[in-house]
Write a protein that holds these residues in place. Structure first.
Motif, PDB file in Angstrom:
ATOM      1  N   GLU A 161       0.827  -1.209   0.000  1.00  0.00           N
ATOM      2  CA  GLU A 161       0.000   0.000   0.000  1.00  0.00           C
ATOM      3  C   GLU A 161       0.856   1.250   0.000  1.00  0.00           C
ATOM      4  N   GLU A 162       1.949   1.191   0.775  1.00  0.00           N
ATOM      5  CA  GLU A 162       2.858   2.338   0.815  1.00  0.00           C
ATOM      6  C   GLU A 162       3.498   2.562  -0.549  1.00  0.00           C
ATOM      7  N   LEU A 172       8.421  10.863  -2.188  1.00  0.00           N
ATOM      8  CA  LEU A 172       7.250  11.741  -2.125  1.00  0.00           C
ATOM      9  C   LEU A 172       5.991  10.960  -2.476  1.00  0.00           C
ATOM     10  N   ASN A 173       4.847  11.576  -2.278  1.00  0.00           N
ATOM     11  CA  ASN A 173       3.605  10.990  -2.766  1.00  0.00           C
ATOM     12  C   ASN A 173       3.662  10.908  -4.288  1.00  0.00           C
ATOM     13  N   ASN A 174       2.923   9.947  -4.844  1.00  0.00           N
ATOM     14  CA  ASN A 174       2.847   9.858  -6.293  1.00  0.00           C
ATOM     15  C   ASN A 174       1.506  10.419  -6.783  1.00  0.00           C
ATOM     16  N   ARG A 175       1.256  10.296  -8.072  1.00  0.00           N
ATOM     17  CA  ARG A 175       0.026  10.839  -8.654  1.00  0.00           C
ATOM     18  C   ARG A 175      -1.217  10.257  -7.986  1.00  0.00           C
ATOM     19  N   ARG A 176      -1.198   8.970  -7.715  1.00  0.00           N
ATOM     20  CA  ARG A 176      -2.358   8.320  -7.094  1.00  0.00           C
ATOM     21  C   ARG A 176      -2.654   8.918  -5.721  1.00  0.00           C
ATOM     22  N   ALA A 177      -1.610   9.120  -4.931  1.00  0.00           N
ATOM     23  CA  ALA A 177      -1.805   9.691  -3.605  1.00  0.00           C
ATOM     24  C   ALA A 177      -2.316  11.119  -3.699  1.00  0.00           C
ATOM     25  N   MET A 178      -1.725  11.902  -4.608  1.00  0.00           N
ATOM     26  CA  MET A 178      -2.155  13.286  -4.773  1.00  0.00           C
ATOM     27  C   MET A 178      -3.610  13.355  -5.207  1.00  0.00           C
ATOM     28  N   ALA A 236       3.858  15.976  -4.092  1.00  0.00           N
ATOM     29  CA  ALA A 236       3.802  14.769  -4.924  1.00  0.00           C
ATOM     30  C   ALA A 236       4.637  14.949  -6.182  1.00  0.00           C
ATOM     31  N   ARG A 237       5.317  13.881  -6.573  1.00  0.00           N
ATOM     32  CA  ARG A 237       5.964  13.836  -7.881  1.00  0.00           C
ATOM     33  C   ARG A 237       5.008  13.119  -8.812  1.00  0.00           C
ATOM     34  N   VAL A 238       4.543  13.837  -9.858  1.00  0.00           N
ATOM     35  CA  VAL A 238       3.499  13.284 -10.723  1.00  0.00           C
ATOM     36  C   VAL A 238       4.007  12.992 -12.132  1.00  0.00           C
ATOM     37  N   GLY A 239       5.282  13.238 -12.384  1.00  0.00           N
ATOM     38  CA  GLY A 239       5.882  12.954 -13.678  1.00  0.00           C
ATOM     39  C   GLY A 239       7.385  12.963 -13.526  1.00  0.00           C
ATOM     40  N   GLY A 240       8.106  12.867 -14.653  1.00  0.00           N
ATOM     41  CA  GLY A 240       9.561  12.824 -14.579  1.00  0.00           C
ATOM     42  C   GLY A 240      10.140  13.998 -13.813  1.00  0.00           C
ATOM     43  N   ASP A 241       9.787  15.224 -14.225  1.00  0.00           N
ATOM     44  CA  ASP A 241      10.260  16.424 -13.530  1.00  0.00           C
ATOM     45  C   ASP A 241       9.077  17.339 -13.187  1.00  0.00           C
ATOM     46  N   GLU A 242       7.934  16.722 -12.933  1.00  0.00           N
ATOM     47  CA  GLU A 242       6.716  17.474 -12.624  1.00  0.00           C
ATOM     48  C   GLU A 242       6.268  17.163 -11.201  1.00  0.00           C
ATOM     49  N   PHE A 243       5.875  18.208 -10.493  1.00  0.00           N
ATOM     50  CA  PHE A 243       5.488  18.077  -9.091  1.00  0.00           C
ATOM     51  C   PHE A 243       4.213  18.879  -8.837  1.00  0.00           C
ATOM     52  N   ILE A 244       3.467  18.439  -7.843  1.00  0.00           N
ATOM     53  CA  ILE A 244       2.287  19.176  -7.387  1.00  0.00           C
ATOM     54  C   ILE A 244       2.369  19.327  -5.884  1.00  0.00           C
ATOM     55  N   VAL A 245       2.036  20.510  -5.410  1.00  0.00           N
ATOM     56  CA  VAL A 245       1.982  20.780  -3.975  1.00  0.00           C
ATOM     57  C   VAL A 245       0.571  21.243  -3.635  1.00  0.00           C
ATOM     58  N   LEU A 246      -0.061  20.589  -2.664  1.00  0.00           N
ATOM     59  CA  LEU A 246      -1.355  21.010  -2.140  1.00  0.00           C
ATOM     60  C   LEU A 246      -1.111  21.674  -0.798  1.00  0.00           C
ATOM     61  N   LEU A 247      -1.387  22.987  -0.749  1.00  0.00           N
ATOM     62  CA  LEU A 247      -1.196  23.749   0.483  1.00  0.00           C
ATOM     63  C   LEU A 247      -2.518  23.814   1.224  1.00  0.00           C
TER      64      LEU A 247
END
Length: 334
Positions: A161-162, A172-178, A236-247
Motif C-alpha cells: 500500500e505504501e 514523495l507521494n505519487n500521482r495516485r496519492a495526490m 507529490a511527484r506526478v511525472g519525470g520532472d513534474e510536481f504538485i503541492v497542495l497547500l
C-alpha cells in the motif's frame, strides 16, 4: 516383597498420580507424580484434608470420610500453592479399610506441567494426557506459524500500500496519492491552494551528466519542497520532472507567493554531483480553491497547468496565479 509393597508398586505404574488414605484419614502412600504436589517433605503421614480440599460433591471434614464419596467424581483443590484444581475418584482398597484416590489435572494440565516440572514419565503409559499434550503443542506451533504468516502478510500488505502511493525515487507521494488527497479536500469543502511545478533545464542535466545526476537533482528538489512546506501539506511527484503541492488551508495570496518564490530561489542554486555542477530552475503555476464556486480536480489541474506554462512562456523561473492570468475566464467559472 510384601503384598502391600506389591500393591503400591502396581499403583505407581498404573496411576502414578494417586494417594492411598488409611482408616485414620492420613496418607499412607503417594504415587510418584502425586508426591510432587508437596514441596515440604514426605506426603506420607499427612492428613488427607491438610493437602486436598474436596469442593464437590461435598466437603469432608477429614480423610476418614472418603468412603462416603466412593465412586463419585471429586472436584478437588490443592491447599498448597499454586492451588491447582484437580479431578479425582475414590475407591476402596487395595488394603482393608483403605481408600485410593486417583487424581487428574483435567484441562489445567499444561499449567501443571510447568508448575511441577512434569515429563511424560510422570503419567501412565495409557494416559491420553500425553497425546493431548502433543496435540496442544502441535496446535500451538500451527497457531504461531499462522500468526507469523499473518504478520508477514500484514507487513507485505502495508508495504504494498505504501509503495502504491509513493514515488520510488524521491519518497514523495505519487500521482495516485495526490489524486486521493485532492478528491478528499474537494469532497470536504476544504480551502487549499494547488501548485503545479515543472523543472527548467532538467533534460539538459540528464543529457549532459547522465541519469544518475538527474536522479540526484530530483532528490534535492524533493528535499527543498519538503523543507519549504508544512507537514499538513501534500507534496507529490506526478511525472519525470513534474510536481504538485497542495497547500492546506485558506492561505492568502501573498503567503502562497512567498512559498513559491522560496522554492524557486533554492532550486536556482547550483547542485554539485560527482565534481560536476548541475543547474536547474523551476516554473510554477497556482490556483486557489476559494476562487471557484464548485471546484473540480480536472479544472484545478487544468488551470494550474495553464498558469505554469504562462510562467515558462514568459521566461521561466517564475510563479503565476491563474486567477490573475485570465480574469474574464475566471469570472466565467465563478
Amino acid at each position: 516383597m510384601s503384598d502391600q509393597q506389591a500393591y503400591f508398586g502396581m499403583l505407581d505404574v498404573l496411576c502414578p498420580m494417586h494417594v492411598v488414605v488409611g482408616p485414620d484419614g492420613r496418607i499412607v502412600h503417594a504415587g510418584p507424580t502425586a508426591r510432587k504436589f508437596w514441596q515440604e517433605g514426605d506426603l506420607r503421614g499427612r492428613e488427607f484434608t491438610e493437602v486436598f480440599d474436596i469442593r464437590r460433591p461435598r466437603p469432608v471434614a477429614d480423610g476418614s470420610e472418603l468412603a462416603t464419596l466412593a465412586g463419585a467424581k471429586l472436584h478437588i483443590r490443592l491447599r498448597v500453592p499454586p492451588h491447582r484444581e484437580l479431578k479425582g475418584v475414590a475407591v476402596a482398597g487395595p488394603l482393608p479399610e483403605h481408600m485410593t484416590v486417583n487424581l487428574s489435572f483435567g484441562i489445567s494440565v499444561v499449567d501443571a506441567i510447568q508448575d511441577y516440572d512434569l515429563t511424560a514419565a510422570d503419567f501412565a503409559a495409557t494416559d491420553l494426557t500425553i497425546e493431548m499434550l502433543y496435540l496442544i503443542e502441535a496446535k500451538s506451533a500451527a497457531m504461531e506459524a499462522s500468526h507469523q504468516l499473518n504478520r508477514r502478510l500484514q507487513t507485505a500488505r502495508e508495504a504494498a500500500e505504501e509503495q502504491a502511493v509513493t514515488d520510488p525515487l524521491t519518497g514523495l507521494n505519487n500521482r495516485r496519492a495526490m489524486d486521493a488527497v485532492l478528491a478528499q479536500y474537494i469532497s470536504a469543502g476544504r480551502s487549499f491552494a494547488l501548485m503545479q511545478i515543472d523543472l527548467d533545464f532538467f533534460k539538459a542535466v540528464n543529457d549532459t551528466f547522465g541519469h544518475a545526476a538527474g536522479d540526484h537533482v530530483l532528490l534535492e528538489v524533493a528535499r527543498i519542497m519538503i523543507d519549504e512546506t508544512r507537514s499538513t501539506d501534500t507534496v507529490a511527484r506526478v511525472g519525470g520532472d513534474e510536481f504538485i503541492v497542495l497547500l492546506d488551508g485558506d492561505l492568502d495570496r501573498d503567503t502562497i507567493e512567498q512559498i513559491a518564490h522560496r522554492i524557486i530561489s533554492r532550486m536556482t542554486r547550483p547542485i554539485p554531483f560527482e565534481g560536476a555542477i548541475c543547474r536547474i530552475s523551476a516554473s510554477i503555476g497556482s490556483v486557489q480553491s476559494t476562487d471557484y464556486i464548485r471546484p473540480t480536480a480536472d479544472q484545478l489541474l487544468k488551470d494550474a497547468d495553464e498558469a505554469l506554462y504562462h510562467s515558462k512562456r514568459t521566461g521561466r523561473e517564475r510563479h503565476t496565479f491563474f486567477a490573475g492570468l485570465a480574469p474574464g475566464r475566471q469570472s466565467a467559472q465563478i
